[in-house]
Scaffold this motif. Sequence first.
Motif, short mmCIF file in Angstrom:
data_model
loop_
_atom_site.label_atom_id
_atom_site.label_comp_id
_atom_site.label_asym_id
_atom_site.label_seq_id
_atom_site.Cartn_x
_atom_site.Cartn_y
_atom_site.Cartn_z
N VAL A 29 -7.60 30.13 -67.83
CA VAL A 29 -6.50 29.19 -67.96
C VAL A 29 -5.39 29.87 -68.76
O VAL A 29 -5.60 30.31 -69.89
CB VAL A 29 -6.94 27.89 -68.66
CG1 VAL A 29 -5.76 26.95 -68.83
CG2 VAL A 29 -8.05 27.23 -67.86
N LEU A 30 -4.23 29.98 -68.15
CA LEU A 30 -3.09 30.63 -68.79
C LEU A 30 -1.91 29.68 -68.88
O LEU A 30 -1.65 28.91 -67.96
CB LEU A 30 -2.65 31.87 -68.00
CG LEU A 30 -3.53 33.12 -68.07
CD1 LEU A 30 -2.95 34.20 -67.18
CD2 LEU A 30 -3.65 33.62 -69.50
N ASP A 31 -1.23 29.74 -70.01
CA ASP A 31 0.08 29.10 -70.11
C ASP A 31 1.10 30.22 -70.13
O ASP A 31 0.79 31.35 -70.53
CB ASP A 31 0.19 28.26 -71.38
CG ASP A 31 1.35 27.28 -71.33
OD1 ASP A 31 1.89 27.07 -70.22
OD2 ASP A 31 1.71 26.73 -72.37
N THR A 32 2.30 29.95 -69.68
CA THR A 32 3.32 31.00 -69.61
C THR A 32 4.60 30.49 -70.26
O THR A 32 4.75 29.29 -70.50
CB THR A 32 3.62 31.38 -68.15
OG1 THR A 32 4.50 30.40 -67.57
CG2 THR A 32 2.34 31.48 -67.32
N PRO A 33 5.54 31.38 -70.53
CA PRO A 33 6.83 30.94 -71.06
C PRO A 33 7.59 30.03 -70.10
O PRO A 33 8.58 29.41 -70.47
CB PRO A 33 7.59 32.25 -71.27
CG PRO A 33 6.54 33.31 -71.34
CD PRO A 33 5.46 32.85 -70.45
N PHE A 34 7.10 29.95 -68.86
CA PHE A 34 7.76 29.14 -67.83
C PHE A 34 6.94 27.91 -67.47
O PHE A 34 7.22 27.25 -66.47
CB PHE A 34 8.02 30.01 -66.59
CG PHE A 34 8.82 31.24 -66.91
CD1 PHE A 34 10.21 31.19 -66.98
CD2 PHE A 34 8.19 32.44 -67.16
CE1 PHE A 34 10.95 32.32 -67.30
CE2 PHE A 34 8.92 33.58 -67.47
CZ PHE A 34 10.31 33.52 -67.55
N GLY A 35 5.93 27.61 -68.29
CA GLY A 35 5.08 26.46 -68.03
C GLY A 35 3.73 26.88 -67.50
O GLY A 35 3.35 28.05 -67.52
N SER A 36 2.99 25.91 -66.99
CA SER A 36 1.63 26.16 -66.51
C SER A 36 1.64 26.50 -65.02
O SER A 36 2.37 25.89 -64.24
CB SER A 36 0.76 24.92 -66.72
OG SER A 36 0.67 24.61 -68.10
#
Length: 258
Positions: A29-36
């Motif tokens: 599961v990753l979150d990113t600077p641009f959202g999920s």
Amino acid sequence: MTQDNPSLAIIGGTGLNQLTGLSGLKERVLDTPFGSPSAPLQLGLMRSKQVIFLARHGQGHHLPPHAINYRANIWALREAGVKAVVGVAAVGGIRADLGPGSIAIADQLIDYSWGRKHSFFDGDNERNTRLGLQTVSHVEFDPPYDASLRKRLISAAVAAGIECAVSACYGCTQGPRLETAAEIRRMQQDGCDVVGMTGMPEAALAREAGLAYACVSVVVNWAAGIGATGEGIHSQIEQALSEGMEKTHRLLSVLLDD
């Protein structure tokens, strides 16, 4: 290379919500600077090769084409160490030889979508600097698909005994509604051979992220105004989708053997 850092990712669309034959499955599961991203990244082995699978429409296929967070999807794959991405998409056939059940490895595209986040370079200079991105970048986007990866896909299709169109123009519409016959006539005049809803901005974002990207287009129906319509069309689509995705699984298996 470790299993947590594979070089190839497969983004599955309609009809490919999971990758058959993926063993040793782990979810990340990753979150990113641009959202999920649309779903957790699925990491595993296929044909003894490390691969990541991402369900473009999310688990349970709940995200319509215009609501997909394409930036988060591509950024998550980049952060996972991926170098190449194969996007699989269900499309409508426009060209006479691209009927239901056929496969095309597109070499061109035309983007008719609107309102989507088409670039990582959106004016948030502070974030871009933090992420190591330039303030703005005008990436070269012709050809829009990576030539080397396309060649590998075509070779895999040949080795798997799968007929495929080695040249086609993908027209990307906004969705989620289907197109009118008049819109398809316009796209036909523009030079489109297949029509889908998810090819952009996925391809452009991959180019901005420095990832090799190519698309496997699986034709599941004739576009509006072309071919048969009416009662029974949905069962025909399901049959073509099943047939096309079976071919795609075989193609991907051979691809991962090389």
